[in-house]
Motif scaffolding. Structure first.
Motif, short mmCIF file in Angstrom:
data_model
loop_
_atom_site.label_atom_id
_atom_site.label_comp_id
_atom_site.label_asym_id
_atom_site.label_seq_id
_atom_site.Cartn_x
_atom_site.Cartn_y
_atom_site.Cartn_z
N ARG A 124 0.81 -1.22 0.00
CA ARG A 124 0.00 0.00 0.00
C ARG A 124 0.84 1.27 0.00
O ARG A 124 0.38 2.33 -0.41
N ALA A 125 2.10 1.19 0.45
CA ALA A 125 2.95 2.38 0.48
C ALA A 125 3.15 2.94 -0.92
O ALA A 125 3.22 4.16 -1.10
N PHE A 126 3.25 2.07 -1.92
CA PHE A 126 3.42 2.53 -3.31
C PHE A 126 2.09 3.01 -3.89
O PHE A 126 2.03 4.00 -4.62
N VAL A 127 1.00 2.30 -3.55
CA VAL A 127 -0.31 2.65 -4.09
C VAL A 127 -0.77 4.02 -3.57
O VAL A 127 -1.33 4.83 -4.32
N SER A 128 -0.52 4.29 -2.29
CA SER A 128 -1.00 5.54 -1.69
C SER A 128 -0.36 6.77 -2.31
O SER A 128 -0.94 7.86 -2.28
N SER A 129 0.82 6.60 -2.91
CA SER A 129 1.52 7.76 -3.48
C SER A 129 1.59 7.72 -5.01
O SER A 129 2.33 8.49 -5.62
N ILE A 130 0.81 6.84 -5.61
CA ILE A 130 0.92 6.63 -7.06
C ILE A 130 0.54 7.88 -7.86
O ILE A 130 1.05 8.11 -8.97
N LEU A 131 -0.34 8.72 -7.32
CA LEU A 131 -0.84 9.87 -8.09
C LEU A 131 0.11 11.06 -8.09
O LEU A 131 0.09 11.86 -9.02
N GLU A 132 0.97 11.16 -7.06
CA GLU A 132 1.83 12.34 -6.98
C GLU A 132 3.32 12.02 -6.92
O GLU A 132 4.15 12.93 -6.98
N ASP A 133 3.66 10.75 -6.85
CA ASP A 133 5.08 10.39 -6.69
C ASP A 133 5.54 9.58 -7.90
O ASP A 133 5.14 8.43 -8.08
N ARG A 134 6.39 10.16 -8.72
CA ARG A 134 6.85 9.49 -9.94
C ARG A 134 7.62 8.20 -9.65
O ARG A 134 7.41 7.19 -10.34
N PRO A 135 8.49 8.17 -8.65
CA PRO A 135 9.19 6.91 -8.36
C PRO A 135 8.23 5.76 -8.04
O PRO A 135 8.43 4.64 -8.51
N SER A 136 7.16 6.04 -7.26
CA SER A 136 6.18 5.00 -6.96
C SER A 136 5.51 4.49 -8.22
O SER A 136 5.28 3.29 -8.40
N GLU A 137 5.19 5.41 -9.12
CA GLU A 137 4.58 5.04 -10.40
C GLU A 137 5.49 4.12 -11.19
O GLU A 137 5.05 3.08 -11.72
N HIS A 138 6.77 4.47 -11.28
CA HIS A 138 7.72 3.65 -12.04
C HIS A 138 7.92 2.28 -11.38
O HIS A 138 8.06 1.26 -12.08
N ILE A 139 7.95 2.25 -10.06
CA ILE A 139 8.11 0.98 -9.35
C ILE A 139 6.93 0.06 -9.64
O ILE A 139 7.10 -1.14 -9.92
N ILE A 140 5.71 0.60 -9.58
CA ILE A 140 4.53 -0.22 -9.85
C ILE A 140 4.54 -0.72 -11.29
O ILE A 140 4.23 -1.90 -11.55
N ARG A 141 4.91 0.13 -12.23
CA ARG A 141 5.00 -0.31 -13.62
C ARG A 141 5.99 -1.46 -13.76
O ARG A 141 5.74 -2.45 -14.47
N ALA A 142 7.13 -1.32 -13.09
CA ALA A 142 8.17 -2.35 -13.18
C ALA A 142 7.69 -3.67 -12.56
O ALA A 142 7.94 -4.75 -13.10
N ILE A 143 7.00 -3.58 -11.43
CA ILE A 143 6.47 -4.78 -10.78
C ILE A 143 5.47 -5.48 -11.70
O ILE A 143 5.50 -6.72 -11.87
N LEU A 144 4.59 -4.71 -12.32
CA LEU A 144 3.58 -5.31 -13.20
C LEU A 144 4.22 -5.98 -14.42
O LEU A 144 3.81 -7.08 -14.82
N ALA A 145 5.23 -5.33 -14.99
CA ALA A 145 5.92 -5.92 -16.14
C ALA A 145 6.64 -7.21 -15.73
O ALA A 145 6.62 -8.21 -16.46
N MET A 146 7.25 -7.20 -14.57
CA MET A 146 7.95 -8.39 -14.08
C MET A 146 6.98 -9.54 -13.84
O MET A 146 7.24 -10.69 -14.23
N CYS A 147 5.83 -9.26 -13.23
CA CYS A 147 4.85 -10.31 -12.95
C CYS A 147 4.27 -10.89 -14.23
O CYS A 147 3.99 -12.10 -14.30
N GLU A 148 4.09 -10.04 -15.22
CA GLU A 148 3.60 -10.54 -16.51
C GLU A 148 4.60 -11.53 -17.10
O GLU A 148 4.23 -12.59 -17.61
#
Length: 449
Positions: free
Chosen positions: A366-390
């Protein structure tokens, strides 16, 4: 012919050996207790304060594993020599455990002075140690307690020092904590909660609550996470952030988890068959080889399909004993139970664990999700996690979603699953059944339109 040493008195020689640590030559725990007992007795009529302390070497086991048993023993001998040299003529230091030492300061009368003396010991022990042709470094943590009243016994003083040491180690390496009245009240409260929790588990009074997990695109509920909730008749509602750590520390987590899993699977077995149920295993359960047997026995008793069950484990749980965790996970997976890696991104070796263990699902913290709208690093981390899981063929659930904009952004990034207050708070079994009925009616209406 009998050979004796020192005094030539075998009885006294044997008594000395019984009070001596054979490796370091310091007194042992019996010597330490005896010294404190005598000092309490001496000050019975005029209970002037004195200080008792417990010192624990931080990270000694990894050093022992790295350099070997003999090198570890050599380091302990060097530690003992430094501690002995730091004592004045009134003070005593003993070895009371594998890497634990106790000291008695008869002439240290205040908390401030006790902390200062302890910090000096930590500083003395921080200098490098010779290990053959190499050197090693250590830190230490210290807990102290002060004798104030003739009502206090040696056992009470040492228990207080150990409580202070526990707080010192929880706050980081190289720390000193002196036992305070506030700590005493906190310790009493923990004990009250522990006793009430033991009674509640025995009486079956801890209840499962269920939080929905949804398909982010369709918003259809696909499963629920089971969470323990407890309201005590005297203490009132006790938050899980309070009672779960106590259950883990005091050895109650196994019976507690089994109780809640049994109640949850009894409630969920008649839900629509496409809904899964997930629940958390604590680190201590992942080192108990009976954990898998207990889970399977509960499923057999309640008639819940193991293929509808998911277990959530954290990196911390895996790191405690990887071999044990792997065996438990494989035993559960063999009957169709799925395994999720919880709180991904907050541990210490996430990518390595993904390679070593075969997870079915990953939950984005949730730490990454809570800041996804205003924090660019969190956005990039989530994108990377999703690509890795795929790439790894793993399902993904994002935790802690509270806003529509967060959910929309996650869908945009390709995240399939979501969980959070936006979709529903954890509620009891009856309320969850009502939620499912409302969802079913809503789905029927949507089809009719």
């Amino acid at each position: 012919m009998q050979t004796t040493f020192g005094t030539g008195q075998p009885g006294r020689e044997n008594a000395d050996l019984a009070f001596t640590d054979p490796l370091t030559g310091l007194g042992n725990h019996r010597r330490f207790y005896d010294k404190v007992d005598r000092l309490i007795s001496d000050r019975a009529d005029d209970p002037a304060p004195f200080t008792v302390g417990i010192l624990d070497l931080d990270g000694f086991k990894p050093i022992n594993d790295l350099f070997g048993q003999k090198a570890g023993d050599d380091i302990l001998i060097q530690v003992a020599m430094r501690l002995r040299a730091s004592m004045d003529g009134y003070s005593t230091v003993c070895r009371i455990g594998a890497d634990e030492f106790a000291f008695l300061y008869p002439m240290v009368f205040s908390e401030e002075q006790a902390a200062e003396k302890s910090r000096m010991l930590i500083e003395i022990l921080s200098a490098p140690y010779d290990v053959g042709e190499r050197t090693a470094r250590l830190s230490a943590s210290v807990g102290c307690s002060l004798f104030y009243s003739g009502d206090e016994t040696t056992e009470i003083l040492i228990n207080k020092a150990e409580t202070a040491l526990y707080h010192a180690k929880r706050s980081g390496r190289g720390r000193v904590v002196v036992y305070t009245r506030e700590m005493e009240e906190a310790a009493k409260r923990v004990t009250r909660i522990e006793q009430a929790l033991r009674r509640a588990v025995s009486a079956g009074e801890v209840e499962p609550h269920f939080q929905p997990i949804v398909d982010l695109t369709s918003r259809r509920t696909i499963g629920f996470e089971m969470l323990a909730r407890w309201t005590d008749r005297d203490l009132g509602m006790v938050p899980p952030s309070v009672f779960i750590p106590i259950a883990e520390e005091r050895g109650i987590i196994g019976p507690l988890s089994q109780l809640v899993l049994r109640k949850a699977t009894e409630a969920a077995r008649n839900w629509p068959k496409d809904l899964f149920l997930s629940f958390n295993l604590s680190p201590s359960q992942l080192v108990d080889q009976n954990t898998g047997l207990h889970i399977l026995a509960i499923l057999d008793r309640t008639g819940f399909d193991p293929r509808r069950l998911e277990i959530e484990i954290t990196e911390t749980g895996l790191m405690t004993d990887p071999a044990s965790a792997e065996k438990i996970v494989e035993d559960l997976r063999r009957v169709g139970i799925r395994v999720s890696l919880d709180d991904f991104g907050t541990g210490q070796s996430s990518l390595g664990r993904l390679r070593e263990f075969h997870f079915d699902k990953l939950k984005i913290d949730r730490a990454f999700v809570s800041s996804i709208l205003e924090d660019r690093p969190s956005e990039h981390i989530i994108r990377a996690i999703l690509a890795m899981c795929e790439g790894l063929g793993m399902d993904v659930v994002a935790e802690g979603i509270e806003e529509e904009a967060q959910a929309d952004r996650l869908v945009q990034f390709g995240c399939a699953g979501g969980q959070g207050y936006l979709f529903g708070k954890p509620v009891d079994a009856d309320a969850t059944l009502g939620y499912l009925r409302d969802s079913y009616r809503g789905a029927l209406r949507a089809k009719a339109i």
